[in-house]
Design an enzyme around this catalytic site. Sequence first.
Site, PDB file in Angstrom:
ATOM      1  N   ASN A  48       0.557  -1.292   0.320  1.00  0.00           N
ATOM      2  CA  ASN A  48      -0.199   0.255   0.240  1.00  0.00           C
ATOM      3  C   ASN A  48       0.644   1.377   0.024  1.00  0.00           C
ATOM      4  OD1 ASN A  48       1.475   0.369   2.494  1.00  0.00           O
ATOM      5  ND2 ASN A  48      -1.297  -0.060   3.628  1.00  0.00           N
ATOM      6  N   LEU A  49       2.239   0.853   0.430  1.00  0.00           N
ATOM      7  CA  LEU A  49       2.958   2.201   0.084  1.00  0.00           C
ATOM      8  C   LEU A  49       3.205   2.949   1.282  1.00  0.00           C
ATOM      9  CD1 LEU A  49       3.546   2.974  -4.249  1.00  0.00           C
ATOM     10  CD2 LEU A  49       4.679   1.615  -2.185  1.00  0.00           C
ATOM     11  N   ASP A  58      -3.675  -2.459  -0.369  1.00  0.00           N
ATOM     12  CA  ASP A  58      -4.650  -2.016   1.028  1.00  0.00           C
ATOM     13  C   ASP A  58      -4.565  -3.508   0.745  1.00  0.00           C
ATOM     14  OD1 ASP A  58      -4.400   0.061   3.813  1.00  0.00           O
ATOM     15  OD2 ASP A  58      -5.838  -1.751   3.366  1.00  0.00           O
ATOM     16  N   THR A 113       7.589 -12.047  14.269  1.00  0.00           N
ATOM     17  CA  THR A 113       9.224 -11.736  15.187  1.00  0.00           C
ATOM     18  C   THR A 113       9.106 -12.300  16.698  1.00  0.00           C
ATOM     19  OG1 THR A 113       8.982  -9.450  16.310  1.00  0.00           O
ATOM     20  CG2 THR A 113       6.428 -10.202  16.110  1.00  0.00           C
ATOM     21  N   TYR A 153       1.588  -5.018  18.967  1.00  0.00           N
ATOM     22  CA  TYR A 153       1.834  -5.411  17.524  1.00  0.00           C
ATOM     23  C   TYR A 153       2.087  -7.325  17.866  1.00  0.00           C
ATOM     24  CZ  TYR A 153       6.174  -6.703  14.557  1.00  0.00           C
ATOM     25  OH  TYR A 153       7.108  -6.680  13.688  1.00  0.00           O
ATOM     26  N   LEU A 179      17.913   1.315  16.200  1.00  0.00           N
ATOM     27  CA  LEU A 179      19.109   1.143  17.078  1.00  0.00           C
ATOM     28  C   LEU A 179      20.213   1.589  15.632  1.00  0.00           C
ATOM     29  CD1 LEU A 179      21.291   1.797  19.188  1.00  0.00           C
ATOM     30  CD2 LEU A 179      21.910  -0.695  19.235  1.00  0.00           C
ATOM     31  N   ARG A 237      13.952   2.838  27.725  1.00  0.00           N
ATOM     32  CA  ARG A 237      12.617   2.889  27.381  1.00  0.00           C
ATOM     33  C   ARG A 237      11.578   2.266  27.790  1.00  0.00           C
ATOM     34  NH1 ARG A 237      12.795   2.085  20.439  1.00  0.00           N
ATOM     35  NH2 ARG A 237      13.228  -0.185  21.513  1.00  0.00           N
TER      36      ARG A 237
HETATM   37  N1  UDP Z   1      18.068   1.819  21.384  1.00  0.00           N
HETATM   38  C1  UDP Z   1      18.372   2.917  22.187  1.00  0.00           C
HETATM   39  N2  UDP Z   1      18.505   4.149  21.729  1.00  0.00           N
HETATM   40  C2  UDP Z   1      18.295   4.515  20.390  1.00  0.00           C
HETATM   41  C3  UDP Z   1      16.860   3.615  19.621  1.00  0.00           C
HETATM   42  C4  UDP Z   1      17.383   1.655  20.308  1.00  0.00           C
HETATM   43  O1  UDP Z   1      19.079   2.462  23.080  1.00  0.00           O
HETATM   44  O2  UDP Z   1      17.378   5.387  19.968  1.00  0.00           O
HETATM   45  C5  UDP Z   1      18.122   0.046  22.054  1.00  0.00           C
HETATM   46  C6  UDP Z   1      17.016  -0.810  22.716  1.00  0.00           C
HETATM   47  O3  UDP Z   1      16.516  -0.165  23.964  1.00  0.00           O
HETATM   48  C7  UDP Z   1      16.597  -1.531  22.083  1.00  0.00           C
HETATM   49  C8  UDP Z   1      18.269  -1.895  20.530  1.00  0.00           C
HETATM   50  O4  UDP Z   1      18.409  -0.142  21.329  1.00  0.00           O
HETATM   51  O5  UDP Z   1      17.490  -2.585  23.554  1.00  0.00           O
HETATM   52  C9  UDP Z   1      17.395  -1.982  19.998  1.00  0.00           C
HETATM   53  O6  UDP Z   1      16.863  -1.332  19.310  1.00  0.00           O
HETATM   54  P1  UDP Z   1      15.446  -0.970  18.218  1.00  0.00           P
HETATM   55  O7  UDP Z   1      14.503  -0.885  17.966  1.00  0.00           O
HETATM   56  O8  UDP Z   1      16.484  -0.515  17.439  1.00  0.00           O
HETATM   57  O9  UDP Z   1      15.007  -2.876  17.755  1.00  0.00           O
HETATM   58  P2  UDP Z   1      14.135  -3.693  18.784  1.00  0.00           P
HETATM   59  O10 UDP Z   1      15.007  -4.989  20.125  1.00  0.00           O
HETATM   60  O11 UDP Z   1      13.160  -2.658  20.086  1.00  0.00           O
HETATM   61  O12 UDP Z   1      13.093  -4.643  17.778  1.00  0.00           O
END
Ligand code: UDP
Length: 321
Positions: A31-32, A49, A115, A139, A188, A278
């Site tokens: 669906n772009l 979609d 996932t 999710y 990350l 987070r």
């Molecule tokens: N992370 C971080 N800073 C960021 C984004 C991610 O420290 O700006 C950490 C996050 O807490 C996790 C890891 O990097 O431990 C991988 O996060 P990402 O969002 O890439 O993938 P996820 O594991 O959430 O699917």
Amino acid sequence: MILVFGGAGYIGSHSVKHLLENGYDCVVADNLVYGHKDAVLVKNFEKVDLKDKDGLDKLFKKYKIDTVIHFAAYAYVGESVVNPQKYYQNNVIGTLNLLDTMIANNVKKIVFSSTCAVYGNPEYTPIDEKHPQNPISPYGQSKLMIEKIMADYQKAYNLKYIALRYFNASGACDNAKIGESHNPETHLIPLVLKAIKGDIKNITVFGTDYDNFDGTCIRDYIHVEDLALAHRLALEKLDEFNGYINLGTGIGTSVKEIIKTAEKVTGKKCPVIYGDRRAGDPPKLFANNDMAKDVLGWEIKFNKIEDILKSAWEWEKNKLF
Ligand code: UDP
């Protein structure tokens, strides 16, 4: 012909590339909304979609599809917590529409993007496929629901399915024509590389007080080309095996290690801020990938984080979209 739904996305487009290189004929549907037209590598492209049942039916009438690889999903964990409707509507109802259109058109083979978020907070690592499934985000729930629906459809309608549970997809293909490009970017590795490039001011490390060797979160970063390979192997195994398979390297890498290796690969300093944890981040996730090796005969090309970062950097430097 293989229908690659979500083939304009990050993992989808790399899988299309791999399928083409291995002699498969593909049609891409997307669906772009998050996908990129520039990442569509085939002439047969349909903007559809998952919520559009008529559009789905037309797709199956227009092309002679024998197998579907289904990548199309919303995949922002944080967003799914604040807007679960969007995730259940698209990821669950949308996939149901796709599955029902498949059955109605007598297409009964699917490889599905799942996932490691279906496991929730790990009770042990490495995580194998028998690990309890307690997703902590809508999710993850949406993906688990589809896995369960496919299992029921297998029994009732003889649907052949494999759900591939990815750990952290990363890297880019070696010709750097396609790669990771999310908007907004939350992952990350691309953020670290953007901070190094100067596109963003810095990277914030989410938490330094985890009970890990350097205090930061540990993840299993799997190269997107290794994921693409697994999709082809899975579609070739659908007649023999149905179920769920982890796709990870089996190696855990900390956030600080990612930053250090990115600095080494690029030869540049990464501006870093150390912040709070987070919400919803499990401290440590990495895969037991024995099943992928045994069932699919999967052999990983990228088992060094340095090589993954090199390929991600090649893309990040010369991004085309
Ligand atoms: N992370 C971080 N800073 C960021 C984004 C991610 O420290 O700006 C950490 C996050 O807490 C996790 C890891 O990097 O431990 C991988 O996060 P990402 O969002 O890439 O993938 P996820 O594991 O959430 O699917």
